[in-house]
Design an enzyme around this catalytic site. Structure first.
Site, mmCIF file in Angstrom:
data_model
loop_
_atom_site.group_PDB
_atom_site.id
_atom_site.type_symbol
_atom_site.label_atom_id
_atom_site.label_comp_id
_atom_site.label_asym_id
_atom_site.label_seq_id
_atom_site.Cartn_x
_atom_site.Cartn_y
_atom_site.Cartn_z
ATOM 1 N N LEU A 1 0.808 -1.129 -0.113
ATOM 2 C CA LEU A 1 0.150 0.019 -0.448
ATOM 3 C C LEU A 1 0.892 1.420 -0.198
ATOM 4 O O LEU A 1 0.437 2.027 -0.744
ATOM 5 C CB LEU A 1 -0.752 -0.051 1.106
ATOM 6 C CG LEU A 1 -2.135 0.896 1.643
ATOM 7 C CD1 LEU A 1 -3.094 1.157 0.414
ATOM 8 C CD2 LEU A 1 -2.634 0.695 2.301
ATOM 9 N N PRO B 1 6.943 5.998 -1.595
ATOM 10 C CA PRO B 1 7.469 6.764 -1.154
ATOM 11 C C PRO B 1 6.830 8.425 -0.749
ATOM 12 O O PRO B 1 7.407 8.800 -0.155
ATOM 13 C CB PRO B 1 8.705 7.041 -2.139
ATOM 14 C CG PRO B 1 8.311 5.832 -3.301
ATOM 15 C CD PRO B 1 6.988 5.739 -2.838
ATOM 16 N N GLY C 1 2.429 7.835 2.612
ATOM 17 C CA GLY C 1 2.495 6.732 3.648
ATOM 18 C C GLY C 1 1.073 7.188 5.335
ATOM 19 O O GLY C 1 0.294 6.226 4.869
ATOM 20 N N ILE D 1 7.956 -1.940 2.108
ATOM 21 C CA ILE D 1 7.305 -3.731 1.437
ATOM 22 C C ILE D 1 7.787 -4.416 2.669
ATOM 23 O O ILE D 1 8.332 -5.224 1.642
ATOM 24 C CB ILE D 1 6.354 -3.848 0.134
ATOM 25 C CG1 ILE D 1 5.625 -2.764 -0.670
ATOM 26 C CG2 ILE D 1 5.563 -5.354 -0.050
ATOM 27 C CD1 ILE D 1 5.310 -2.011 -0.004
ATOM 28 N N ARG E 1 -4.833 -3.780 12.533
ATOM 29 C CA ARG E 1 -4.327 -2.862 13.215
ATOM 30 C C ARG E 1 -4.283 -3.563 14.777
ATOM 31 O O ARG E 1 -3.202 -3.996 16.324
ATOM 32 C CB ARG E 1 -5.725 -2.217 13.628
ATOM 33 C CG ARG E 1 -4.954 -0.867 14.449
ATOM 34 C CD ARG E 1 -5.726 0.938 13.579
ATOM 35 N NE ARG E 1 -4.841 1.085 11.906
ATOM 36 C CZ ARG E 1 -5.686 1.644 11.482
ATOM 37 N NH1 ARG E 1 -7.248 1.099 11.337
ATOM 38 N NH2 ARG E 1 -4.968 1.684 9.801
ATOM 39 N N GLN F 1 17.139 -1.130 30.628
ATOM 40 C CA GLN F 1 17.590 0.237 31.856
ATOM 41 C C GLN F 1 17.963 -0.569 33.121
ATOM 42 O O GLN F 1 19.045 -0.723 33.847
ATOM 43 C CB GLN F 1 16.236 1.311 31.937
ATOM 44 C CG GLN F 1 17.317 2.185 33.908
ATOM 45 C CD GLN F 1 18.717 2.612 32.303
ATOM 46 O OE1 GLN F 1 18.534 3.570 30.674
ATOM 47 N NE2 GLN F 1 18.990 4.083 32.994
ATOM 48 N N GLU G 1 1.434 0.306 10.029
ATOM 49 C CA GLU G 1 -0.489 0.224 10.018
ATOM 50 C C GLU G 1 -0.953 1.963 11.231
ATOM 51 O O GLU G 1 -1.843 1.441 11.691
ATOM 52 C CB GLU G 1 -0.788 -0.993 10.661
ATOM 53 C CG GLU G 1 0.189 -1.734 10.081
ATOM 54 C CD GLU G 1 -0.461 -3.616 10.085
ATOM 55 O OE1 GLU G 1 -1.800 -3.428 10.515
ATOM 56 O OE2 GLU G 1 -0.339 -4.378 9.712
ATOM 57 N N GLY G 2 -0.383 2.711 10.833
ATOM 58 C CA GLY G 2 -0.550 3.655 11.691
ATOM 59 C C GLY G 2 -0.574 4.560 12.167
ATOM 60 O O GLY G 2 -0.205 3.418 13.911
HETATM 61 C C1 LIG Z 1 9.169 -1.898 9.787
HETATM 62 C C2 LIG Z 1 8.087 -1.685 8.506
HETATM 63 C C3 LIG Z 1 7.491 -2.670 7.802
HETATM 64 C C4 LIG Z 1 6.370 -1.872 7.298
HETATM 65 N N1 LIG Z 1 5.830 -2.742 5.948
HETATM 66 C C5 LIG Z 1 4.563 -1.879 5.754
HETATM 67 C C6 LIG Z 1 4.069 -3.314 4.759
HETATM 68 O O1 LIG Z 1 4.217 -4.065 4.690
HETATM 69 N N2 LIG Z 1 3.331 -3.061 3.370
HETATM 70 C C7 LIG Z 1 2.792 -1.458 3.476
HETATM 71 O O2 LIG Z 1 2.081 -0.980 3.128
HETATM 72 N N3 LIG Z 1 3.234 -0.187 3.900
HETATM 73 C C8 LIG Z 1 4.603 -0.471 5.073
HETATM 74 N N4 LIG Z 1 4.972 -0.016 6.683
HETATM 75 C C9 LIG Z 1 4.999 0.976 5.561
HETATM 76 C C10 LIG Z 1 3.845 1.816 7.024
HETATM 77 O O3 LIG Z 1 3.081 1.961 6.760
HETATM 78 C C11 LIG Z 1 4.397 3.933 6.834
HETATM 79 O O4 LIG Z 1 6.102 3.351 7.096
HETATM 80 C C12 LIG Z 1 3.697 4.574 8.001
HETATM 81 O O5 LIG Z 1 2.500 4.769 7.556
HETATM 82 C C13 LIG Z 1 3.883 5.571 7.843
HETATM 83 O O6 LIG Z 1 4.998 6.527 6.518
HETATM 84 P P1 LIG Z 1 5.330 6.562 6.247
HETATM 85 O O7 LIG Z 1 6.484 6.117 6.821
HETATM 86 O O8 LIG Z 1 5.516 7.799 4.991
HETATM 87 O O9 LIG Z 1 5.803 8.063 7.461
HETATM 88 P P2 LIG Z 1 5.510 9.841 7.038
HETATM 89 O O10 LIG Z 1 3.534 9.911 6.531
HETATM 90 O O11 LIG Z 1 5.916 10.964 7.089
HETATM 91 O O12 LIG Z 1 4.616 9.999 8.674
HETATM 92 C C14 LIG Z 1 6.004 10.674 9.806
HETATM 93 C C15 LIG Z 1 5.362 10.764 10.611
HETATM 94 O O13 LIG Z 1 4.798 12.606 10.306
HETATM 95 C C16 LIG Z 1 3.833 11.582 11.683
HETATM 96 N N5 LIG Z 1 2.153 12.540 11.567
HETATM 97 C C17 LIG Z 1 1.788 11.233 10.527
HETATM 98 N N6 LIG Z 1 0.801 11.658 10.353
HETATM 99 C C18 LIG Z 1 0.651 12.988 11.091
HETATM 100 C C19 LIG Z 1 -0.387 14.044 11.534
HETATM 101 N N7 LIG Z 1 -1.649 13.991 11.019
HETATM 102 N N8 LIG Z 1 0.094 14.843 12.365
HETATM 103 C C20 LIG Z 1 1.322 15.429 13.070
HETATM 104 N N9 LIG Z 1 1.817 13.648 12.595
HETATM 105 C C21 LIG Z 1 1.890 12.964 12.020
HETATM 106 C C22 LIG Z 1 4.048 10.549 12.416
HETATM 107 O O14 LIG Z 1 5.134 10.581 13.534
HETATM 108 C C23 LIG Z 1 4.446 9.509 11.396
HETATM 109 O O15 LIG Z 1 5.391 8.728 11.942
HETATM 110 C C24 LIG Z 1 6.193 -0.291 6.914
HETATM 111 C C25 LIG Z 1 7.124 0.433 7.384
HETATM 112 C C26 LIG Z 1 7.969 -0.185 8.416
HETATM 113 C C27 LIG Z 1 8.752 0.745 9.389
#
Ligand SMILES: Cc1cc2nc3c(=O)[nH]c(=O)nc-3n(C[C@H](O)[C@H](O)[C@H](O)COP(=O)(O)OP(=O)(O)OC[C@H]3O[C@@H](n4cnc5c(N)ncnc54)[C@H](O)[C@@H]3O)c2cc1C
Length: 387
Positions: free
Chosen positions: A132, A135, A138, A164, A248, A341, A368-369
């Site tokens: 899902l 770059p 998210g 992914i 979730r 700790q 997952e959010g």
């Molecule tokens: C180990 C790992 C496994 C994963 N596996 C999968 C997978 O199998 N399939 C898949 O589709 N995705 C996967 N993901 C992706 C994951 O769902 C995303 O990393 C996540 O949704 C956050 O998106 P982003 O990394 O683009 O961060 P961004 O969207 O850039 O967000 C960065 C930060 O901004 C902050 N933020 C977000 N929204 C708000 C808001 N409204 N107000 C203030 N702050 C906010 C939060 O602290 C967030 O962490 C995985 C990620 C990791 C780290």
């Protein structure tokens, strides 16, 4: 030995207690191998192992397709993830991804799609992935740009997916792409894309603090038959959200498993570490820490199993699942940090259990959010309630 009193809570039934006992015994006998030099091979082996032992049957829905029940059972998913996470993080990951990666098919797939994929997932003969995130999309997932254009009996996919899980080792991927029936979230569809489909490549392997198979995917004119659309074209966002709604709460359960393991480790350390003429556990500051850890775990477990029980009772659990995911992952991070700790220098030595838990828990507060996204979901639901 973890405190199992929660198994007697009214959210759970005798069948759940029996399942937990059976899995705990199996996991104690078969898991806990620790650091794997080749994480992809370890993950493949765990999927086969979990499949052979029958545990993956709980990750798919429909008895005629190899599932243990007709529908995915949230409390069962939670108990399995919690138990596996307590024994070995990678085993929890392998189980969870079989469920998340095939969840859209269990929930919305055609009979043909279920027949083709679910029995293999349940046996551990095919590895699943859920694609899902992108770059530039998210947290704001409705902004996804990967496109799928209809061309005769096919769709042609162009774009990228990132983060992914199982990327590179999966046999098939459920990919969400923009088909443009309507703007924003209403113009997205879900597709099954088999590994090896021409035009689909692994663009980058991503290394993370807790090693898992993780990759960025690239689609360049990747042609998939229209029959690979899951559910109705244009309704892919709904498919994604419904799948995440099931899983979730199970992320909260995995966090609980990590936290319980950390508390066990901390208790053992506190009882055995000589200090100031006694042991660490004699010191009241240690006792305060232990009390905080145990109370946090119980509070998180109450929210987690409440959400799972409500969902199994067919109640909409958007708010409750968000509360569980946020509280359990944040609490687990604090519990594990307190355990590190208490271990002192030994707590940060590579290969120490609390050290690997410290790395393992971090991503659960993001994927997952992220916690901030859960906060917004909870607030939105509260503000929607009648005054
Ligand atoms: C180990 C790992 C496994 C994963 N596996 C999968 C997978 O199998 N399939 C898949 O589709 N995705 C996967 N993901 C992706 C994951 O769902 C995303 O990393 C996540 O949704 C956050 O998106 P982003 O990394 O683009 O961060 P961004 O969207 O850039 O967000 C960065 C930060 O901004 C902050 N933020 C977000 N929204 C708000 C808001 N409204 N107000 C203030 N702050 C906010 C939060 O602290 C967030 O962490 C995985 C990620 C990791 C780290």
């Amino acid at each position: 030995m973890a405190d199992k009193a929660y198994l007697d809570w009214p959210f759970l039934e005798p069948r759940h207690r029996a399942l937990e006992g059976e899995l705990d015994a199996w996991a104690a006998a078969h898991l806990g191998g620790g650091h794997a030099a080749d994480v992809d091979a370890a993950c493949r082996a765990l999927v086969r192992h979990l499949g052979d032992a029958g545990w993956l049957r709980y990750a798919v829905g429909g008895t005629q397709y190899g599932g243990m029940g007709e529908a995915l059972d949230t409390r069962v998913l939670c108990l399995i993830r919690e138990t596996l996470a307590r024994h070995e993080g990678l085993a929890d990951f392998a189980f969870a991804m079989q469920g998340l990666g095939s969840g859209a098919i269990s929930l919305f797939g055609s009979a043909g799609q279920k027949e083709a994929y679910l029995p293999r997932v349940a046996r551990g003969a095919a590895i699943a992935a859920f694609a899902l995130s992108e770059p530039q999309a998210g947290s704001d997932v409705a902004a996804l740009q990967c496109a799928a254009v209809r061309d005769g009996g096919d769709y042609v996919l162009d774009g990228e997916k990132t983060w992914i899980s199982n990327g590179g080792i999966a046999d098939f991927y459920v990919v969400f792409a923009r088909t443009g029936e309507a703007p924003g979230a209403r113009g997205i569809s879900a597709f099954i894309v088999d590994a090896g489909t021409p035009g689909f490549t692994i663009a980058e392997r991503i290394e993370v603090i807790a090693p898992h198979p993780l990759a960025r995917l690239r689609f360049d004119g990747c042609r998939v038959p229209a029959a690979n659309v899951i559910g109705v074209a244009g309704q892919g966002f709904k498919v994604a959200m419904a799948t995440l709604d099931v899983f979730r709460t199970s992320v909260a359960a995995a966090a609980l498993g990590f936290a319980r393991r950390a508390l066990d480790e901390a208790l053992a350390r506190a009882r055995s570490r000589p200090m100031f003429g006694g042991v660490l556990a004699d010191l009241q500051l240690t006792q305060a820490k232990l009390a905080q850890m145990a109370t946090g775990i119980d509070a998180a477990a109450l929210l987690t199993y409440r959400a799972a029980w409500l969902r199994d009772s067919s109640v909409r659990v958007t708010k409750e699942a968000a509360m569980a995911k946020m509280t359990a992952t944040e609490t687990a991070q604090q519990v594990i940090d307190a355990a590190v700790q208490m271990f002192g220098g030994q707590g940060v030595v590579s290969g120490e259990t609390v050290e690997s838990l410290y790395r393992e828990i971090r991503a659960l507060r993001i994927y997952e959010g992220a916690t901030e996204v859960q906060q917004l979901i909870i607030a939105r639901e509260l503000l929607r309630e009648p005054v």
